[in-house]
Design an enzyme around this catalytic site. Structure first.
Site, PDB file in Angstrom:
ATOM      1  N   HIS A  77      18.592  51.230  86.543  1.00 25.66           N
ATOM      2  CA  HIS A  77      17.768  50.054  86.222  1.00 25.66           C
ATOM      3  C   HIS A  77      18.622  48.791  86.390  1.00 25.66           C
ATOM      4  CE1 HIS A  77      19.702  49.671  82.343  1.00 25.66           C
ATOM      5  NE2 HIS A  77      19.338  50.898  82.003  1.00 25.66           N
ATOM      6  N   HIS A 131      22.175  48.500  84.900  1.00 28.03           N
ATOM      7  CA  HIS A 131      23.298  49.225  85.509  1.00 28.03           C
ATOM      8  C   HIS A 131      24.015  48.389  86.568  1.00 28.03           C
ATOM      9  CE1 HIS A 131      21.057  53.042  84.251  1.00 28.03           C
ATOM     10  NE2 HIS A 131      22.136  52.972  83.516  1.00 28.03           N
ATOM     11  N   CYS A 167      17.885  55.381  64.234  1.00 28.30           N
ATOM     12  CA  CYS A 167      18.793  54.764  65.202  1.00 28.30           C
ATOM     13  C   CYS A 167      18.158  53.493  65.772  1.00 28.30           C
ATOM     14  CB  CYS A 167      19.117  55.720  66.346  1.00 28.30           C
ATOM     15  SG  CYS A 167      20.053  54.891  67.647  1.00 28.30           S
TER      16      CYS A 167
HETATM   17  N1  MSP Z   1      27.762  57.619  80.502  1.00 29.32           N
HETATM   18  C1  MSP Z   1      28.087  56.564  79.651  1.00 29.32           C
HETATM   19  C2  MSP Z   1      29.321  55.816  80.113  1.00 29.32           C
HETATM   20  C3  MSP Z   1      30.564  56.648  80.271  1.00 29.32           C
HETATM   21  S1  MSP Z   1      31.909  55.690  80.826  1.00 29.32           S
HETATM   22  C4  MSP Z   1      33.220  56.712  80.730  1.00 29.32           C
HETATM   23  C5  MSP Z   1      26.928  55.576  79.525  1.00 29.32           C
HETATM   24  N2  MSP Z   1      26.011  55.588  80.499  1.00 29.32           N
HETATM   25  S2  MSP Z   1      24.750  54.603  80.554  1.00 29.32           S
HETATM   26  O1  MSP Z   1      24.002  55.012  81.705  1.00 29.32           O
HETATM   27  O2  MSP Z   1      24.068  54.598  79.313  1.00 29.32           O
HETATM   28  O3  MSP Z   1      25.320  53.169  80.792  1.00 29.32           O
HETATM   29  C6  MSP Z   1      26.085  52.853  81.949  1.00 29.32           C
HETATM   30  C7  MSP Z   1      26.507  51.396  81.922  1.00 29.32           C
HETATM   31  O4  MSP Z   1      25.364  50.559  82.023  1.00 29.32           O
HETATM   32  C8  MSP Z   1      27.227  50.982  80.637  1.00 29.32           C
HETATM   33  O5  MSP Z   1      28.265  50.076  80.929  1.00 29.32           O
HETATM   34  C9  MSP Z   1      26.136  50.299  79.854  1.00 29.32           C
HETATM   35  O6  MSP Z   1      26.601  49.383  78.920  1.00 29.32           O
HETATM   36  C10 MSP Z   1      25.412  49.604  80.976  1.00 29.32           C
HETATM   37  N3  MSP Z   1      24.054  49.222  80.621  1.00 29.32           N
HETATM   38  C11 MSP Z   1      23.022  50.036  80.253  1.00 29.32           C
HETATM   39  N4  MSP Z   1      21.931  49.246  80.002  1.00 29.32           N
HETATM   40  C12 MSP Z   1      22.244  47.945  80.196  1.00 29.32           C
HETATM   41  C13 MSP Z   1      21.550  46.725  80.149  1.00 29.32           C
HETATM   42  N5  MSP Z   1      20.277  46.643  79.807  1.00 29.32           N
HETATM   43  N6  MSP Z   1      22.223  45.600  80.485  1.00 29.32           N
HETATM   44  C14 MSP Z   1      23.530  45.626  80.905  1.00 29.32           C
HETATM   45  N7  MSP Z   1      24.222  46.750  80.937  1.00 29.32           N
HETATM   46  C15 MSP Z   1      23.623  47.918  80.547  1.00 29.32           C
HETATM   47  O7  MSP Z   1      26.920  54.802  78.600  1.00 29.32           O
END
Ligand code: MSP
Length: 471
Positions: A18, A21, A143
């Protein structure tokens, strides 16, 4: 040559990417391109986090073998990174055989700090994290990120003894040996560190089988964070290979929600392994949609491909690198995106290029010297402080200044009055100014800036269609 290693968080592959990411990749890419232009050799890691219950469950719900499900989604993420033109050099999947084997060796090397114990308490399956009673009480048992009640859990797991490392981690954070950005997050982390209990790093195979097996205990698999965090060094070949060439990382980019894992568990692991800590941990803000957290249940998740396709890659990068503050939460709305595109990209930069190139062609201007480019002092200061959105704003001010200079110096009057020499001088100076600004913009909007460099090569050729066409 200075070697710079840059990392990004590896997303869970339990869905398609999305817009949120994109932040890790876009920010890390600006830094990577900046460092390369400054003369460094850059290694830029990206990858995907493929283990854990959520992913396993999702594949099961869809009736797809989990291996197939993660491979499909990993591909989507890789394509997404390519579409963003993020200049990554290495890509890791946590299901890679080498990664799993190296993780097990990391576990063995940490074994003096690992113990088995029974856990009885609260758990959030959304966060894949144990919840302290204090947190449970503060959130009334629900949560806030997943809007799901915490579950009661009784389980025997392995724990990493964070208490063995607290003093060293605290000192590294306080002295900025491991610099946490932004500063207000550093304060939050120092507080969290004091309260941090030992962390569970495995799950019983009764709960979870989709993970790296714990070496020497086939009743347990590693729980996501040890497996996930190790990626930053297993991708470099650790522990089979010497990683000093690249490690410690110059900067690790993560979202604010996962900074705590990177600022507490990760340094604990590194200290336990006798490795240095990353120089910078940068935690960026979140992208909201119309002021709200994006969520599938609210139905407000913005599809990044749609945004990318609307006005092309650099409109996307422009918005998320300039309008989205690097450190604070920022909002995406189609209206703001359209305004930024039309009023800034198209009017400020698109028109400037068109105007100057047309004037040059019409008056037969040829560049008589080869321009030399440099980053100015303010730019370097902001970039070195990882203030990316501020740097972008600063350079944009320079785009606007050139527009003003054209209005003031009126090269068309010089042409009209037949002042050929003055016209040549004025135009060349304006074009050199633009090209240097273009150089400073290049880490942010690389495709557009490449195009602009081409336009101003002799013979100067105005673009046939506007750089940023309006609807
Ligand atoms: N798998 C773990 C990360 C492991 S790193 C050793 C994870 N995955 S995630 O898919 O939830 O998030 C991946 C990245 O996208 C993270 O840096 C997270 O903070 C970022 N984001 C997820 N949603 C976001 C937004 N809405 N806005 C900005 N960044 C976001 O966490």
């Amino acid at each position: 040559m200075n070697k710079t290693y840059i990392t990004t968080a590896i997303p869970y592959v339990n869905g398609a990417p999305h817009i949120g990411h994109a932040m890790d990749y876009c920010l890390a890419d600006v830094y990577a391109r900046y460092r390369r232009l400054s003369g460094d050799e850059v290694k830029f890691q990206a990858g995907v986090d493929e283990h854990g219950n959520k992913i396993f469950q999702k594949a099961n719900d869809l009736g797809i073998p989990v291996e197939e499900y993660v491979a499909d989604n990993a591909k989507k993420f890789m394509e997404f990174i390519e579409k963003l033109d993020a200049s990554y050099t290495d890509f890791i999947r946590t299901t890679d055989v080498d990664h799993g084997r190296r993780c097990q060796e990391i576990w063995r090397r940490l074994s003096d700090h690992i113990y088995k114990a029974k856990y009885e308490g609260w758990y959030c399956s959304g966060c894949e994290r144990f919840i302290t009673q204090k947190e449970y009480d503060e959130n009334n048992g629900i949560c806030p990120d997943h809007q799901k009640p915490y579950e009661k859990l009784v389980e025997e797991n392995y724990y990493l003894r964070i208490s063995d490392f607290k003093d060293k981690i605290r000192a590294a954070i306080e002295t900025d040996e491991m610099l946490i950005l932004p500063d207000f997050r550093k304060k939050e982390i120092l507080k969290l560190l004091e309260e941090s209990p030992d962390v569970s790093i495995s799950r019983s195979t009764e709960q979870l089988t989709w993970g790296v097996p714990v070496p020497g205990d086939d009743t347990q698999v590693m729980y996501v964070w040890i497996d996930a965090l190790s990626n930053y060094i297993t991708i470099l070949g650790y522990p089979d290979e010497d990683i000093n060439e690249w490690w410690p990382a110059a900067a690790q980019f993560v979202g604010k929600d996962i900074l705590r894992f990177h600022a507490i568990i990760w340094p604990a692991m590194l200290i336990g392994l006798g490795l240095p800590l990353p120089k910078v941990l940068l935690s960026h803000g979140f992208i909201l949609a119309n002021g709200q957290k994006m969520s599938k249940s609210i139905g407000n998740v913005v599809d990044p491909i749609e945004v990318l396709e609307k006005h092309g890659l650099d409109a996307f990068r422009y918005y998320f690198l300039k309008h989205a503050d690097t450190f604070a939460d920022s909002d995406f709305t189609w209206e703001k995106f359209e305004n930024a595109y039309n009023n800034e990209l198209a009017n400020d930069l698109g028109n400037l290029v068109q105007r100057l190139a047309t004037l040059a062609k019409k008056n037969g201007i040829v560049l008589t010297e080869t321009p030399e480019f440099h980053f100015d002092a303010k730019y370097i200061e902001l970039m070195n402080a990882f203030e990316f959105s501020k740097t972008f704003e600063y350079v944009w001010g320079k785009v606007q200044d050139i527009n003003k200079r054209i209005d003031e110096e009126k090269p068309w009057s010089l042409a009209k009055n037949g002042e050929t020499e003055k016209l040549q001088e004025c135009m060349q100076s304006l074009i050199f100014d633009l090209l240097n600004v273009n150089y400073m913009l290049s880490p942010f909007i690389p495709q557009t800036t490449e195009r602009i460099f081409e336009i101003f090569e002799n013979p100067i050729a105005p673009p046939e269609a506007p750089l940023f066409p309006k609807d």
